[in-house]
Design a protein around this motif. Sequence first.
Motif, mmCIF file in Angstrom:
data_model
loop_
_atom_site.group_PDB
_atom_site.id
_atom_site.type_symbol
_atom_site.label_atom_id
_atom_site.label_comp_id
_atom_site.label_asym_id
_atom_site.label_seq_id
_atom_site.Cartn_x
_atom_site.Cartn_y
_atom_site.Cartn_z
ATOM 1 N N ALA A 1 32.957 35.823 46.435
ATOM 2 C CA ALA A 1 33.092 36.052 45.089
ATOM 3 C C ALA A 1 32.440 37.075 45.043
ATOM 4 O O ALA A 1 32.284 37.552 44.052
ATOM 5 C CB ALA A 1 32.440 34.436 44.573
ATOM 6 N N HIS B 1 35.926 41.732 39.837
ATOM 7 C CA HIS B 1 36.090 41.221 38.583
ATOM 8 C C HIS B 1 35.407 39.547 38.519
ATOM 9 O O HIS B 1 35.390 39.570 37.834
ATOM 10 C CB HIS B 1 38.252 40.738 38.885
ATOM 11 C CG HIS B 1 38.594 41.838 38.324
ATOM 12 N ND1 HIS B 1 38.733 42.441 36.589
ATOM 13 C CD2 HIS B 1 40.050 42.761 39.022
ATOM 14 C CE1 HIS B 1 39.516 43.043 37.439
ATOM 15 N NE2 HIS B 1 40.153 43.522 38.557
ATOM 16 N N CYS B 2 35.388 39.476 40.298
ATOM 17 C CA CYS B 2 34.786 37.991 40.428
ATOM 18 C C CYS B 2 32.864 38.340 39.605
ATOM 19 O O CYS B 2 32.648 37.661 38.577
ATOM 20 C CB CYS B 2 34.002 38.096 41.762
ATOM 21 S SG CYS B 2 35.910 37.741 42.813
ATOM 22 N N ARG C 1 38.881 35.924 41.061
ATOM 23 C CA ARG C 1 39.674 37.094 40.620
ATOM 24 C C ARG C 1 40.563 37.870 39.495
ATOM 25 O O ARG C 1 40.949 38.418 39.150
ATOM 26 C CB ARG C 1 40.594 37.492 41.932
ATOM 27 C CG ARG C 1 39.404 37.778 43.542
ATOM 28 C CD ARG C 1 40.778 38.949 44.223
ATOM 29 N NE ARG C 1 40.233 38.497 45.389
ATOM 30 C CZ ARG C 1 39.705 37.891 46.621
ATOM 31 N NH1 ARG C 1 41.546 36.798 46.749
ATOM 32 N NH2 ARG C 1 39.256 37.732 47.912
ATOM 33 N N ASN C 2 40.804 36.630 38.836
ATOM 34 C CA ASN C 2 41.365 36.601 37.413
ATOM 35 C C ASN C 2 41.092 37.218 36.346
ATOM 36 O O ASN C 2 40.157 36.088 35.965
ATOM 37 C CB ASN C 2 41.613 35.788 37.828
ATOM 38 C CG ASN C 2 43.061 35.584 35.865
ATOM 39 O OD1 ASN C 2 43.280 36.980 35.172
ATOM 40 N ND2 ASN C 2 43.530 34.214 35.138
ATOM 41 N N ASP D 1 33.216 40.741 47.060
ATOM 42 C CA ASP D 1 34.563 41.298 46.272
ATOM 43 C C ASP D 1 34.438 42.613 46.023
ATOM 44 O O ASP D 1 34.468 42.684 44.775
ATOM 45 C CB ASP D 1 34.793 39.651 45.061
ATOM 46 C CG ASP D 1 36.786 40.716 44.512
ATOM 47 O OD1 ASP D 1 37.330 40.633 45.721
ATOM 48 O OD2 ASP D 1 37.077 40.304 43.594
#
Length: 283
Positions: A151, A158-159, A121-122, A154
Amino acid sequence: HAKTAGRGQFAVFGKEMDTMLQQRRTLERELREALSSDTQIQVYYQPLYSARNAKITGVEALLRWRHPQHGWIAPDVFIPIAEDAGMIEALGERVLRQACLDSMSWPIETVAVNVSVVELRNPAYAMKVAKILLSIGMDPTRLELEVTESALTDSAGHCEHNIKALRALGITIALDDFGTGFSSLGRLQQLAVDRIKIDRCFVQGFGRSTNDEAIVRAIIDLAHAKGLRTTAEGVETTEQSDYLRGIGCDDLQGFLLSRPAPVKDIERLLRGSASHSAISTTG
Ligand code: C2E
Ligand code: MG
Ligand code: MG
Ligand code: MG
């Protein structure tokens, strides 16, 4: 009386909760200490074997924590703590670096590292991985990252963005524990991954449930139609390995073939891998 009993139970429950929270906080502090020690956190490796010729095609890195008082603590216990307490990025970086360095000269196609959805998520995750590989001199096509279905669903995106960027670098993506999340077989068609790892609960249902055999067969056929490679997790018996080989599963992983082991043992295994495999290729 019901009321008093209820209140009494609640008091006990409250006390238990308190102890649990306290134990959790202690474990969190000890994990932080473990991260800065050299010896408590280790990386073990479990080989993946080609179902076709019984050769070791890759290894999966699995974190191990040897607590100074309690002994081994399972990743299923300490990974969620690391995720909640903001330590997963440091832990993830540690295992990635270690796995790349350890496996640099191993005669395998890929080293697989598990990635937490919290790391993915970063928005800067893919760039961080690229920098690590560059600093080590690791060929990105030798790295596989294992992600879970969470993931791919999400909502922030971002993933998905990270996965695209990682694949563009040449890193392969495996979808771990397939079949346990929300994805339907139909969604398999749209997933932007390279490999499907079929969860061990299906493999272990063989012989007991014709349903599980049909599900695994369908997953493998669909995956192959989409050009994805398949791994079966949790192979514990020769019946399971024979069946999986028969339906065209690409790679097998499980206690029957090899347990996760430290570097020294894996290197010994790799030196004699062709002759010492537990999979029969003649039957
Ligand atoms: P996973 O990625 O699905 O890893 C496979 C787990 O199944 C490992 O448990 C492995 O020891 C176990 N296993 C392998 N073969 C067999 C078998 O034949 N039978 C049975 N019953 N089990 C088998 P482990 O090492 O306890 O890891 C549990 C989970 O912790 C992993 O599941 C993964 O989700 C997580 N994990 C481990 N290392 C890391 C890491 O470095 N980063 C992250 N984010 N998660 C990790
Ligand atoms: Mg995995
Ligand atoms: Mg798995
Ligand atoms: Mg798992």
